[in-house]
Design an enzyme around this catalytic site. Structure first.
Site, PDB file in Angstrom:
ATOM      1  N   GLU A 134       0.828  -1.196   0.000  1.00  0.00           N
ATOM      2  CA  GLU A 134       0.000   0.000   0.000  1.00  0.00           C
ATOM      3  C   GLU A 134       0.870   1.257   0.000  1.00  0.00           C
ATOM      4  O   GLU A 134       1.702   1.455   0.890  1.00  0.00           O
ATOM      5  CB  GLU A 134      -0.903  -0.017   1.233  1.00  0.00           C
ATOM      6  CG  GLU A 134      -1.848  -1.204   1.272  1.00  0.00           C
ATOM      7  CD  GLU A 134      -2.408  -1.495   2.645  1.00  0.00           C
ATOM      8  OE1 GLU A 134      -3.113  -2.523   2.786  1.00  0.00           O
ATOM      9  OE2 GLU A 134      -2.147  -0.708   3.579  1.00  0.00           O
ATOM     10  N   LEU A 160      -5.975  -1.481  -0.433  1.00  0.00           N
ATOM     11  CA  LEU A 160      -5.822  -1.672   1.006  1.00  0.00           C
ATOM     12  C   LEU A 160      -6.370  -3.047   1.391  1.00  0.00           C
ATOM     13  O   LEU A 160      -7.486  -3.176   1.897  1.00  0.00           O
ATOM     14  CB  LEU A 160      -6.553  -0.568   1.775  1.00  0.00           C
ATOM     15  CG  LEU A 160      -6.144   0.870   1.450  1.00  0.00           C
ATOM     16  CD1 LEU A 160      -6.946   1.848   2.285  1.00  0.00           C
ATOM     17  CD2 LEU A 160      -4.664   1.068   1.654  1.00  0.00           C
ATOM     18  N   GLU A 206      -4.494  -6.450   3.018  1.00  0.00           N
ATOM     19  CA  GLU A 206      -3.319  -7.216   3.415  1.00  0.00           C
ATOM     20  C   GLU A 206      -3.413  -8.666   2.946  1.00  0.00           C
ATOM     21  O   GLU A 206      -2.421  -9.247   2.491  1.00  0.00           O
ATOM     22  CB  GLU A 206      -3.129  -7.151   4.930  1.00  0.00           C
ATOM     23  CG  GLU A 206      -2.631  -5.812   5.438  1.00  0.00           C
ATOM     24  CD  GLU A 206      -3.678  -4.724   5.435  1.00  0.00           C
ATOM     25  OE1 GLU A 206      -3.311  -3.528   5.405  1.00  0.00           O
ATOM     26  OE2 GLU A 206      -4.881  -5.062   5.450  1.00  0.00           O
ATOM     27  N   GLN A 220       1.901  -2.269   5.908  1.00  0.00           N
ATOM     28  CA  GLN A 220       2.188  -0.906   6.335  1.00  0.00           C
ATOM     29  C   GLN A 220       2.528  -0.783   7.819  1.00  0.00           C
ATOM     30  O   GLN A 220       3.408  -0.017   8.204  1.00  0.00           O
ATOM     31  CB  GLN A 220       1.003  -0.014   5.981  1.00  0.00           C
ATOM     32  CG  GLN A 220       1.357   1.439   5.802  1.00  0.00           C
ATOM     33  CD  GLN A 220       0.239   2.181   5.098  1.00  0.00           C
ATOM     34  OE1 GLN A 220      -0.802   2.459   5.710  1.00  0.00           O
ATOM     35  NE2 GLN A 220       0.441   2.517   3.839  1.00  0.00           N
ATOM     36  N   PHE A 221       1.842  -1.552   8.666  1.00  0.00           N
ATOM     37  CA  PHE A 221       2.169  -1.626  10.095  1.00  0.00           C
ATOM     38  C   PHE A 221       1.963  -3.061  10.554  1.00  0.00           C
ATOM     39  O   PHE A 221       1.108  -3.781  10.042  1.00  0.00           O
ATOM     40  CB  PHE A 221       1.285  -0.687  10.927  1.00  0.00           C
ATOM     41  CG  PHE A 221       1.661   0.758  10.811  1.00  0.00           C
ATOM     42  CD1 PHE A 221       2.618   1.310  11.656  1.00  0.00           C
ATOM     43  CD2 PHE A 221       1.075   1.552   9.850  1.00  0.00           C
ATOM     44  CE1 PHE A 221       2.975   2.642  11.548  1.00  0.00           C
ATOM     45  CE2 PHE A 221       1.431   2.889   9.726  1.00  0.00           C
ATOM     46  CZ  PHE A 221       2.387   3.442  10.576  1.00  0.00           C
ATOM     47  N   HIS A 258      -0.634   0.070  15.547  1.00  0.00           N
ATOM     48  CA  HIS A 258       0.570   0.618  14.924  1.00  0.00           C
ATOM     49  C   HIS A 258       1.812   0.468  15.805  1.00  0.00           C
ATOM     50  O   HIS A 258       2.855   1.023  15.473  1.00  0.00           O
ATOM     51  CB  HIS A 258       0.381   2.115  14.615  1.00  0.00           C
ATOM     52  CG  HIS A 258      -0.657   2.409  13.585  1.00  0.00           C
ATOM     53  ND1 HIS A 258      -1.993   2.176  13.796  1.00  0.00           N
ATOM     54  CD2 HIS A 258      -0.553   2.929  12.324  1.00  0.00           C
ATOM     55  CE1 HIS A 258      -2.683   2.558  12.725  1.00  0.00           C
ATOM     56  NE2 HIS A 258      -1.827   3.007  11.824  1.00  0.00           N
TER      57      HIS A 258
END
Length: 324
Positions: free
Chosen positions: A29, A58, A60, A82-83, A129
């Site tokens: 992403e 978006l 995963e 992304q996290f 996060h």
């Protein structure tokens, strides 16, 4: 040789491997035009094109599932999540397919793919996060799991991960992405997966850690230099573990303290402690002790620094081991 931050070292590894091997592709992403949320892939789409540095929806599960298909058909995908907290959305793909594919096909199809993700707390980010979920993946057979703590190791370990024919979960401690620099060779090199790094040699206590906590542990070694001799080991490869280095050190010192950010129960520190008990029991002068996160969700902002092991907590645990 340039002085690089950890995030710059990750970028350098990706760039060099994509130049060396046209089967290496990146997907995730916002990794293309924006260069990723932390800019790990900055400049790569401009150099290699949108067919090799792919901006995805978006999803995963879709990113990881697509990577499975790529790897099974001759590519070497590097997927960015992304996290680390978002890995749960792709968990089914990882444990049901990524980790099992070589076994399922009786070795006919290797699974040469890397799943990269920022990892850990310390930057006051929101929920999902700031987690440290490495134990999930260490527990799953078929996966390799590494966490570098320096720019040098980040580049060398990522190159090794990309070249590996088995899937690698590559966690990057976001707290130290840009916190310090290190001399990193321009040329390509590898750091072997499955080998720990002895950062300082000592005779009294073996201190074991990984990721961002290597920095406070180094400060603890210096703070206690006049009081005790600490052997600090950066485990860095959590699966496979470097039993030889870990056990050899504990046989020398007779004491072990494991420090990690993840929750205490069933953390990787528990596995390390069990292996020490199994293989170095007669060398121990004290129980193996742990300094860890708590068995709660990572708290937000004001309590985050209380949750993550501090130098004071580490020092107190070392003194408890010495006093046993």
């Amino acid at each position: 040789m340039p002085n690089l931050t950890l995030i710059q070292a990750v970028n350098a590894a990706l760039r060099q491997e994509m130049e060396r091997d046209e089967t290496v592709v990146c997907l995730g992403e916002d990794i293309g035009r924006n260069g990723g949320v932390f800019r790990a892939t900055e400049g790569l789409q401009e150099k290699f094109g949108a067919e090799r540095v792919i901006d995805t929806p978006l999803t995963e599960s879709g990113i990881i599932g697509t990577s499975v298909g790529m790897a099974a058909n001759g590519l070497r995908p590097v997927a960015e999540i992304q996290f680390e907290g978002f890995l749960s959305s792709g968990f089914d793909q990882i444990v049901s397919h990524v980790a099992r594919y070589r076994t399922r096909t009786r070795g006919s199809y290797p699974m040469p793919m890397v799943i990269r993700s920022p990892w850990g707390g310390g930057i006051h980010a929101p929920e999902h996060h700031s987690d440290a979920p490495e134990a999930w993946f260490v527990h799953q057979p078929g996966l390799k799991v590494v966490i570098p703590s320096t720019p040098y190791d980040a580049k060398g370990l990522l190159i090794s991960a990309i070249r590996d024919n088995d899937p690698v979960i590559f966690f990057e401690p976001k707290k130290i992405y840009r916190s310090f620099r290190q001399t990193v060779p321009d040329e390509e090199y590898t750091v072997p997966i499955g080998k720990a790094s002895v950062l300082t040699e000592g005779t009294d206590v073996t201190l074991l850690t990984w990721g961002a906590l290597t920095r406070p542990c180094l400060k603890v070694v210096e703070a206690l230099r006049e009081e005790t001799s600490l052997e600090l080991i950066d485990v860095r490869s959590l699966s496979p573990l470097d039993d030889e280095t870990i056990i050899g050190s504990v046989q020398k010192t007779g004491r072990a303290v494991v420090v990690h950010e993840a929750p205490r129960t069933c953390g990787v520190g528990a596995e390390i402690a069990a292996r020490i008990m199994e293989k170095a029991f007669l060398s121990l002068k004290a129980p193996v002790l742990r300094v860890t996160g708590y068995d709660t969700i990572m708290p937000l902002h004001k309590l985050e620094n209380h949750y993550i092991p501090s130098q004071d907590r580490i020092i107190a645990c070392i003194r408890e081991s010495l006093a046993f």
